[in-house]
Design a protein around this motif. Structure first.
Motif, PDB file in Angstrom:
ATOM      1  N   TYR A 264      33.021  56.984  31.420  1.00  0.00           N
ATOM      2  CA  TYR A 264      31.973  56.818  30.420  1.00  0.00           C
ATOM      3  C   TYR A 264      30.630  56.532  31.070  1.00  0.00           C
ATOM      4  O   TYR A 264      30.533  55.764  32.024  1.00  0.00           O
ATOM      5  CB  TYR A 264      32.349  55.705  29.439  1.00  0.00           C
ATOM      6  CG  TYR A 264      33.319  56.204  28.393  1.00  0.00           C
ATOM      7  CD1 TYR A 264      32.858  56.738  27.194  1.00  0.00           C
ATOM      8  CD2 TYR A 264      34.693  56.205  28.631  1.00  0.00           C
ATOM      9  CE1 TYR A 264      33.736  57.239  26.249  1.00  0.00           C
ATOM     10  CE2 TYR A 264      35.579  56.706  27.696  1.00  0.00           C
ATOM     11  CZ  TYR A 264      35.094  57.220  26.499  1.00  0.00           C
ATOM     12  OH  TYR A 264      35.957  57.729  25.568  1.00  0.00           O
TER      13      TYR A 264
ATOM     14  N   THR B 290      41.086  55.934  32.736  1.00  0.00           N
ATOM     15  CA  THR B 290      39.809  55.716  32.060  1.00  0.00           C
ATOM     16  C   THR B 290      39.244  54.374  32.507  1.00  0.00           C
ATOM     17  O   THR B 290      39.554  53.328  31.932  1.00  0.00           O
ATOM     18  CB  THR B 290      40.008  55.740  30.526  1.00  0.00           C
ATOM     19  OG1 THR B 290      40.675  56.960  30.171  1.00  0.00           O
ATOM     20  CG2 THR B 290      38.689  55.670  29.790  1.00  0.00           C
TER      21      THR B 290
ATOM     22  N   LYS C  33      38.638  53.317  21.385  1.00  0.00           N
ATOM     23  CA  LYS C  33      38.820  54.195  20.227  1.00  0.00           C
ATOM     24  C   LYS C  33      38.414  55.626  20.546  1.00  0.00           C
ATOM     25  O   LYS C  33      39.111  56.570  20.163  1.00  0.00           O
ATOM     26  CB  LYS C  33      38.016  53.660  19.030  1.00  0.00           C
ATOM     27  CG  LYS C  33      38.621  52.402  18.427  1.00  0.00           C
ATOM     28  CD  LYS C  33      37.906  51.971  17.162  1.00  0.00           C
ATOM     29  CE  LYS C  33      36.679  51.162  17.505  1.00  0.00           C
ATOM     30  NZ  LYS C  33      36.102  50.481  16.317  1.00  0.00           N
ATOM     31  N   ASP C  34      37.293  55.795  21.239  1.00  0.00           N
ATOM     32  CA  ASP C  34      36.800  57.132  21.545  1.00  0.00           C
ATOM     33  C   ASP C  34      37.772  57.890  22.457  1.00  0.00           C
ATOM     34  O   ASP C  34      38.000  59.087  22.273  1.00  0.00           O
ATOM     35  CB  ASP C  34      35.429  57.038  22.212  1.00  0.00           C
ATOM     36  CG  ASP C  34      34.786  58.402  22.396  1.00  0.00           C
ATOM     37  OD1 ASP C  34      34.413  59.016  21.368  1.00  0.00           O
ATOM     38  OD2 ASP C  34      34.669  58.852  23.549  1.00  0.00           O
ATOM     39  N   SER C  35      38.359  57.184  23.409  1.00  0.00           N
ATOM     40  CA  SER C  35      39.289  57.834  24.344  1.00  0.00           C
ATOM     41  C   SER C  35      40.693  57.978  23.758  1.00  0.00           C
ATOM     42  O   SER C  35      41.477  58.790  24.237  1.00  0.00           O
ATOM     43  CB  SER C  35      39.365  57.035  25.656  1.00  0.00           C
ATOM     44  OG  SER C  35      39.978  55.773  25.440  1.00  0.00           O
TER      45      SER C  35
ATOM     46  N   TYR D  64      34.724  50.456  21.524  1.00  0.00           N
ATOM     47  CA  TYR D  64      34.195  51.814  21.357  1.00  0.00           C
ATOM     48  C   TYR D  64      34.905  52.775  22.307  1.00  0.00           C
ATOM     49  O   TYR D  64      35.350  53.860  21.905  1.00  0.00           O
ATOM     50  CB  TYR D  64      32.680  51.846  21.595  1.00  0.00           C
ATOM     51  CG  TYR D  64      32.151  53.250  21.616  1.00  0.00           C
ATOM     52  CD1 TYR D  64      31.916  53.938  20.424  1.00  0.00           C
ATOM     53  CD2 TYR D  64      31.951  53.927  22.820  1.00  0.00           C
ATOM     54  CE1 TYR D  64      31.477  55.254  20.442  1.00  0.00           C
ATOM     55  CE2 TYR D  64      31.517  55.245  22.837  1.00  0.00           C
ATOM     56  CZ  TYR D  64      31.282  55.909  21.647  1.00  0.00           C
ATOM     57  OH  TYR D  64      30.863  57.213  21.662  1.00  0.00           O
ATOM     58  N   GLN D  65      35.017  52.400  23.578  1.00  0.00           N
ATOM     59  CA  GLN D  65      35.627  53.290  24.558  1.00  0.00           C
ATOM     60  C   GLN D  65      37.126  53.443  24.323  1.00  0.00           C
ATOM     61  O   GLN D  65      37.684  54.526  24.520  1.00  0.00           O
ATOM     62  CB  GLN D  65      35.331  52.803  25.977  1.00  0.00           C
ATOM     63  CG  GLN D  65      33.855  52.950  26.325  1.00  0.00           C
ATOM     64  CD  GLN D  65      33.524  52.601  27.759  1.00  0.00           C
ATOM     65  OE1 GLN D  65      34.400  52.546  28.618  1.00  0.00           O
ATOM     66  NE2 GLN D  65      32.252  52.368  28.027  1.00  0.00           N
TER      67      GLN D  65
ATOM     68  N   ASN E  50      25.370  55.689  22.343  1.00  0.00           N
ATOM     69  CA  ASN E  50      26.739  55.374  22.753  1.00  0.00           C
ATOM     70  C   ASN E  50      27.099  56.136  24.024  1.00  0.00           C
ATOM     71  O   ASN E  50      26.642  57.264  24.230  1.00  0.00           O
ATOM     72  CB  ASN E  50      27.726  55.733  21.642  1.00  0.00           C
ATOM     73  CG  ASN E  50      27.704  54.723  20.520  1.00  0.00           C
ATOM     74  OD1 ASN E  50      27.456  53.540  20.741  1.00  0.00           O
ATOM     75  ND2 ASN E  50      27.946  55.188  19.304  1.00  0.00           N
TER      76      ASN E  50
ATOM     77  N   LYS F 183      28.918  58.486  26.702  1.00  0.00           N
ATOM     78  CA  LYS F 183      29.602  59.775  26.574  1.00  0.00           C
ATOM     79  C   LYS F 183      30.733  59.814  27.597  1.00  0.00           C
ATOM     80  O   LYS F 183      30.560  59.417  28.748  1.00  0.00           O
ATOM     81  CB  LYS F 183      28.645  60.934  26.865  1.00  0.00           C
ATOM     82  CG  LYS F 183      27.312  60.875  26.123  1.00  0.00           C
ATOM     83  CD  LYS F 183      27.481  60.971  24.630  1.00  0.00           C
ATOM     84  CE  LYS F 183      26.145  61.090  23.900  1.00  0.00           C
ATOM     85  NZ  LYS F 183      25.304  59.894  24.013  1.00  0.00           N
ATOM     86  N   GLY F 184      31.894  60.269  27.177  1.00  0.00           N
ATOM     87  CA  GLY F 184      33.030  60.387  28.084  1.00  0.00           C
ATOM     88  C   GLY F 184      32.937  61.670  28.901  1.00  0.00           C
ATOM     89  O   GLY F 184      32.853  62.764  28.332  1.00  0.00           O
TER      90      GLY F 184
ATOM     91  N   CYS G 295      41.995  48.982  17.341  1.00  0.00           N
ATOM     92  CA  CYS G 295      42.337  50.152  18.162  1.00  0.00           C
ATOM     93  C   CYS G 295      43.811  50.488  17.995  1.00  0.00           C
ATOM     94  O   CYS G 295      44.646  50.073  18.806  1.00  0.00           O
ATOM     95  CB  CYS G 295      42.009  49.862  19.627  1.00  0.00           C
ATOM     96  SG  CYS G 295      40.314  49.325  19.885  1.00  0.00           S
TER      97      CYS G 295
END
Length: 199
Positions: free
Chosen positions: A179, A85, A101-103, A98-99, A186, A188-189, A126
């Motif tokens: 991302y 990532t 946590k999202d990933s 953000y990235q 925000n 998007k992955g 995180c």
């Protein structure tokens, strides 16, 4: 040999052994790595990450400028069936958080202390982010150096294990989670498989 994943492509590169396979130019000068040394470090890193618990499907963030260690980390991560990532170096800590946590990233490989400071600032937010690994420079408390991780996985069978794991990676496996810039909200992955990049 048929090519079904990125590691098949790397194997072809590995089979063209040379002393000056990788050259890294930086303000500090020039560094040259042989095919064998690069592979030895990538294989050690893969085994070291495995000892930390990184495995199939796990996300590993990678924040670094273009350099051999970026490539080593990328190969090591995908060898485990994990998902690279990448992170833009210009992101601020809240964007990194953000990235992360999202990933659901379990680990991050980061170039230097300046960039690592972003991860140290957001690590408590995180809970999945268990391991911070730094490529260059002195490390803060709770941060492993890349050399430490490589040394923990280095050994006589690290290379064989690398190729054994590589043989288990399938074309449809996730390779990377990239991302978007987030210009309309925000980021998007975007998930890409090995087959996406091989094709």
């Amino acid at each position: 040999m048929s090519v079904s994943n990125i590691l098949d492509i790397y194997r072809k590169e590995y089979e063209s052994q040379r002393d000056d396979h990788y050259t890294h130019f930086s303000p500090e000068g020039q560094r040259v790595l042989s095919t064998a040394l690069f592979f030895e470090r990538a294989a050690g890193l893969a085994s070291g990450l495995e000892k930390l618990g990184v495995g199939r499907g796990d996300r590993v963030m990678l924040l670094s400028d273009n350099r051999p260690e970026w490539h080593m980390a990328d190969l090591a991560v995908v060898d485990l069936g994990a998902v690279d990532t990448p992170v833009y170096g210009t992101l601020i800590p809240t964007q990194v958080a953000y990235q992360a946590k999202d990933s659901g990233a379990r680990a991050a490989v980061v170039e230097n202390a300046d960039q690592m400071s972003k991860f140290l600032e957001i690590k408590d937010e995180c809970p999945h982010l268990e391991h911070l690994i730094q490529i260059d420079g002195p490390t803060a408390a709770g941060v492993l150096s890349m050399d430490e991780v490589i040394d923990s996985g280095a050994g006589g069978d690290a290379g064989d294990l690398f190729w054994q794991r590589a043989d288990k990676v399938k074309a449809e496996d996730e390779l990377t989670l990239i991302y978007t810039s987030g210009t309309t909200g925000n980021p998007k992955g975007v998930t890409l498989t090995h087959d996406n990049l091989v094709s």
